[in-house]
Design an enzyme around this catalytic site. Sequence first.
Site, mmCIF file in Angstrom:
data_model
loop_
_atom_site.group_PDB
_atom_site.id
_atom_site.type_symbol
_atom_site.label_atom_id
_atom_site.label_comp_id
_atom_site.label_asym_id
_atom_site.label_seq_id
_atom_site.Cartn_x
_atom_site.Cartn_y
_atom_site.Cartn_z
ATOM 1 N N THR A 413 0.716 -1.326 -0.117
ATOM 2 C CA THR A 413 -0.148 0.163 0.448
ATOM 3 C C THR A 413 0.582 1.028 -0.245
ATOM 4 O O THR A 413 2.356 0.945 0.713
ATOM 5 C CB THR A 413 -0.673 -0.363 1.331
ATOM 6 O OG1 THR A 413 -1.863 -1.133 1.266
ATOM 7 C CG2 THR A 413 -2.049 0.811 1.216
ATOM 8 N N THR A 414 0.539 2.554 -0.628
ATOM 9 C CA THR A 414 0.898 3.465 -0.491
ATOM 10 C C THR A 414 0.234 4.685 -0.240
ATOM 11 O O THR A 414 -1.084 4.751 -0.917
ATOM 12 C CB THR A 414 1.317 3.933 -1.376
ATOM 13 O OG1 THR A 414 2.503 5.330 -1.340
ATOM 14 C CG2 THR A 414 -0.052 4.390 -2.926
#
Length: 601
Positions: A413-414
């Site tokens: 995830t970012t």
Amino acid sequence: MKRRQFLLAAPATGAFTFSSYATPRAASDATPAQAGSPPSEPPLSSTIYSGDRLAGSPFASRSVVWGMSGAAATSHPRASLVAIDILRAGGSAIDAAIAANATLGVVEPTANGIGGDAFCLLWDPAQKKVVGLNGSGHSPAALSLETLRARSKNDRVPFLGAAAVTVPGAVDAWWTLHQRYGKLPWKDLMTPAADIAEEGMPISLMIADRMKRDMAWFLSPDSGVEETENIQKIYMTRGRTPVEGEIVRNPDLARTLRLIGEGGRDAYYDGPIADTIEAYFKRIGGWMTRADLAAQHAEWVEPNHVDYRDGVSVYGMPPNSQGPATLQMLSILKNFDMRDAGLMSARSIHLQAEAKRLAFEDRARYIADPDFADIPIETLLSDEYGQKRAELIRPDRPMERAFPGDAPHKGGTTYLTVSDADGMMVSLIQSNYAGMGSGLMADGLGFGLQNRGAGFSLQEDSPNIYAPRKRPFHTIIPGFALKDGAPWLAFGVMGGGMQPQGQTQIILNMVDYDLDLQAAGDCPRWRHDGSSQPTGVYTPGLGTLKLETGVPETTKALLAKMGWTVGGTDGGFGGYQATMNTGESYGAASEMRKDGLALGY
């Protein structure tokens, strides 16, 4: 290299002090100097610590970044620069967030990309409220529960390959946000990312390390990935994955982004990109179709929230997101005097970890796609329920096992954040799920497809059981907080089940322990593993309480004495970005666990 460690005293008064120290060499390590030769020296890498800071928390990696007209914090410097460029060109915070997210898909493909989903919380200055957008995709209509079970491993949805792929929701979410809040032309938001993909970008340290591990996983004999030639063509041009500083180019992704820039959302979901994805899945024996993609539409949602203390209200995404887990943890913890417990004390970490265990049992029991499940969210987030759950926590030892509460219904995830001169604050999180996702990359498109379907359960009694055209339980959660009713904090902590635990620690660090925006993220973290999961996995026993290196040794020893199974650092403590509104300026922070950068202007 180890970071500076710190000791923290927590007397009954609630006051605390910091002191940095370097671990001395053990006497047994000493080597007597031989006559006529210089004395031997210890390995420097094991004894060097970070330099001294003359102000602020000694464990902070840098100061908070400040700006008057806008701020941005992302997990990659190039994306942060793109965001600021868009703001300076007259774009809104949403424009900047979209352009930065598109750029991150190019430079950080190990965490996100246009083959994944997205969620967003934002402060709408016109409506003077927090607004939410759920950009998660559904499972394919043609994939049945029976077929998925036949493909399952150990009663789990396969983690890689076509069976794990759900419809990517990110581009549709961007488009939906831009239609309401965008100022610049849509095409202008895709251009920076497309240019970088075409020209190339040196890969950074953390991303190179994750890419090496993910590609080895995809190429292992038992991975279950149906086809890997496409992804190897992009990321193994040297016969191996790139190392830090080597340039990565992705002309296929550049063409795809320019196509999206010209044709908008429909180019992806109901045009040439959708046709390519459908043909690819037919070729490899998968289930995704153009009809599945065309049916994807992001959903505006009313965020959940809890009032914590000192005028701070914390907001989270509603299900199918795990956003309620953060809010439940805070609802439980506000029943304790966390300031008196003391930052990094055994008592503080014990209370937080027990709150996590209780919240995560409810997470496993109740959180699913609300279109398929009746979720008692009002009860779960009520003060009364939080108090009842808090009463289960013992001060001297952990619960032998945490159970979900009785909550009847009452009604890889970012993360990035951008704030603008008009007062809009955007908290956006986007993911492929596990690192680079499923391992699949459709012919000639240049982006990996997410494996978010691995978040489904195959258990009959689970509200999260797989069904066609259903959204899976989602780990990615943007965070937002108001102070005295005004927008205060847009923040997030990446990393699967670490996200609610990390978000809770950020709020406590700032509200209860008076850390600044940067120190709140750099402060050492804890993570508890071993709770029941929405995928149907049950882990009996206490689980493991993992602690980063910087947690004081006295705290570790006291937690072990209380009965916790204490584990060491493993790198899985998330990645944090945040922007903060003081009323007259914006602060921004990006922590040292990632390759990120915070900028303001």
